[in-house]
Enzyme design. Sequence first.
Site, mmCIF file in Angstrom:
data_model
loop_
_atom_site.group_PDB
_atom_site.id
_atom_site.type_symbol
_atom_site.label_atom_id
_atom_site.label_comp_id
_atom_site.label_asym_id
_atom_site.label_seq_id
_atom_site.Cartn_x
_atom_site.Cartn_y
_atom_site.Cartn_z
ATOM 1 N N LYS A 1 87.423 -52.575 77.047
ATOM 2 C CA LYS A 1 87.551 -51.446 76.126
ATOM 3 C C LYS A 1 86.527 -51.451 74.995
ATOM 4 O O LYS A 1 86.107 -50.405 74.521
ATOM 5 C CB LYS A 1 88.963 -51.427 75.534
ATOM 6 C CG LYS A 1 90.063 -51.126 76.557
ATOM 7 C CD LYS A 1 89.997 -49.700 77.047
ATOM 8 C CE LYS A 1 91.171 -49.347 77.948
ATOM 9 N NZ LYS A 1 91.002 -48.002 78.568
ATOM 10 N N GLU B 1 94.342 -43.363 70.595
ATOM 11 C CA GLU B 1 95.621 -43.595 71.244
ATOM 12 C C GLU B 1 95.556 -44.968 71.891
ATOM 13 O O GLU B 1 94.468 -45.485 72.159
ATOM 14 C CB GLU B 1 95.863 -42.536 72.320
ATOM 15 C CG GLU B 1 95.164 -42.794 73.670
ATOM 16 C CD GLU B 1 93.646 -42.798 73.611
ATOM 17 O OE1 GLU B 1 93.096 -42.233 72.643
ATOM 18 O OE2 GLU B 1 92.998 -43.377 74.512
ATOM 19 N N SER C 1 89.421 -56.758 84.268
ATOM 20 C CA SER C 1 89.148 -55.885 83.119
ATOM 21 C C SER C 1 89.668 -56.419 81.794
ATOM 22 O O SER C 1 89.168 -56.058 80.743
ATOM 23 C CB SER C 1 89.725 -54.498 83.380
ATOM 24 O OG SER C 1 91.102 -54.592 83.688
#
Lengths: 397, 271
Positions: free
Chosen positions: A90, A112, A379
């Site tokens: 991210k 969010e 991830s």
Amino acid sequence: MKSGPDRAGYFGEFGGRFVPETVMPALLELERAYKQVIRDPEFRKQYEYYLSEYCGRPSPLYFAERMTADLGGARIYLKREDLNHTGAHKINNCIGQALLARKMGKKRIIAETGAGQHGVATATAAALFGQDCVVYMGVEDTVRQALNVFRMKMLGARVVPVDSGSKTLKDAINEAMRDWVTNIRTTHYLLGSVLGPHPYPVMVRDFQKIIGKEARRQVLSKEGKLPDLLIACVGGGSNAIGLFTAFLNDKKVDMVGVEAGGTGRKLGNHAARFSGGSLGVLQGTRTYVLHDRNGQIAPTHSVSAGLDYAAIGPEHSYLRSIDRVSYTSVGDKAALDAFYYLSRTEGIVPALESAHAIAYVRRVAPRMSRRQTIIVNLSGRGDKDVMAVAALDENGA
Amino acid sequence: MSRETPISSRFRDLRESKKAGLLPFLTVGDPNLRFTEKAIRAMDRPGVIAIELGVPFSDPLADGPTIQLSSERALANGVSLRDTLNLVERVRPKISTPLVLMSYLNPIHRFGYDKFARRAASAGVDAVLPTDMPIEESASLRGSLKKHEVGVVFLAAPTTPVARIRKIAGLSTAFTYYVSLTGTTGARATLPAGLVDRLKKVRAVVQGPLAVGFGVSKGSHVRRLAPHCDAVVVGSAVVRTIDGEKNDSARLAALDRLLRDLIRPLRPGKG
């Protein structure tokens, strides 16, 4: 292969900009700014500087020796996005968008978050660049990802629990959109996945495609050839797009996206948009959506908060429609098993999201030959999930 | 602009008499469909230029808490776009006020644009306002609505540049809806700062009928806005009034009081 999107933000028939008018001028402004910086070598240099010096890129492409031996088939490589600063892919996107917001003169960032990884990465980037930060998070997610709530607060962000609707990611996005329409002139909405209205799906992809760019170079140097199969989990789909993009023109490289199968096939029990959904419009984009016959968005379920969402990024719908990427799903139980499996086989605790991809590797690798290779996108790391998994264990799940 | 429809002729009449009308909003199915029908009939009165029917949606991202909760209550009753269209068909012959359907796009998209437009026309819907469909995305739905002679309403916002407002007004066949503030729907105690000045500028570029809404909740608000537009939309205040009462007769009485308060400033000589 042309990766798109077209000028209106469509990948084939998927994508677009379905937002209230108040937001439209801000999206057009964002698109102009993004198009400018993406070609600007100075911006590029800054983005790459922070990715390497601050986030620790390139992330390793690690040969999973024991897992490969145990499964007895294809050679398995893990793309170690879990080793990035903040523990997931991210941060790549957050650095890019926070730099862009700074350039646009927007001093307030909102976001969010579902699993909390994007919220933490946003809070981190905002701290790094001295921006005010508010993160919206569904009440249910604040409970199952309590650790990340603390982290965001420590980083100086305000975390707003969202108590409406299903109290998960989609409701957090609704609330972030409501904030954005209210504070549109001063605020940048730092959306965390390849979702939402144009230009978000293409912009987030461009800030994540470094994953595949590195992996392609790394695998060529380690194996002397391209991989046979890429695997990634797909919530909104940013880590998958990030890995896949650099390989789209390599026709012999197969790609599989893994959705959350939850506890079963009944609507409401999973987040498998392709097998259980149909074309719809949600939160700015036209794509596959889980909804009832009246077009009401269905509740979703996954043990992993980051995959628990009713729509899939529009580029994924496109890549599936042209048969470039195939999609499957893995249920809660197999994901939990894979969580333990990777922890105990390789000493790497994966995020529950990434554990879905690992579960699929366990299914497919034994059927492949020892000369073939798989790259799976790891991830994120699983520290945030430790308490939730321990609780499930105690309940005998 | 296309040919004369009931809603456009109403706006023309109003303009000729230099008056504005009230455009009340309510959520269909809150607290139930039977009451919604009664409320529509109660709103069918002089001073009301059209009634806006909100189709409940699971993810109302442009709405504040009042309409969000109202929408949740309606959905808990299982109320759908289909039910809304059936309701319009039932009530249409009993009233003369035009009905405007306000909906998020997904229920319409799922219904199918063309099928929806045909059904809306046969039920007697005068116009459709798709909340989350900017003009850029509207060609296909506009085509269907035009074919079946149903009007369309687009929103213009405080963030919308003048050239874009002109474009939006040009595509709005029923009326243009100016959003008074940057924010979500919901009653506010006072009107947003500078609204009247902004509205004057919008009025200067919008040739066709112009409605203004968001945050408008009282007679005094209506009085200030009416000289600068053709219709004033009141939504959350209506929803809140209905929600505040326990049975249908009390709801209708409270609604009547609110409507009188809102309509009074629109009638010359009594303001």
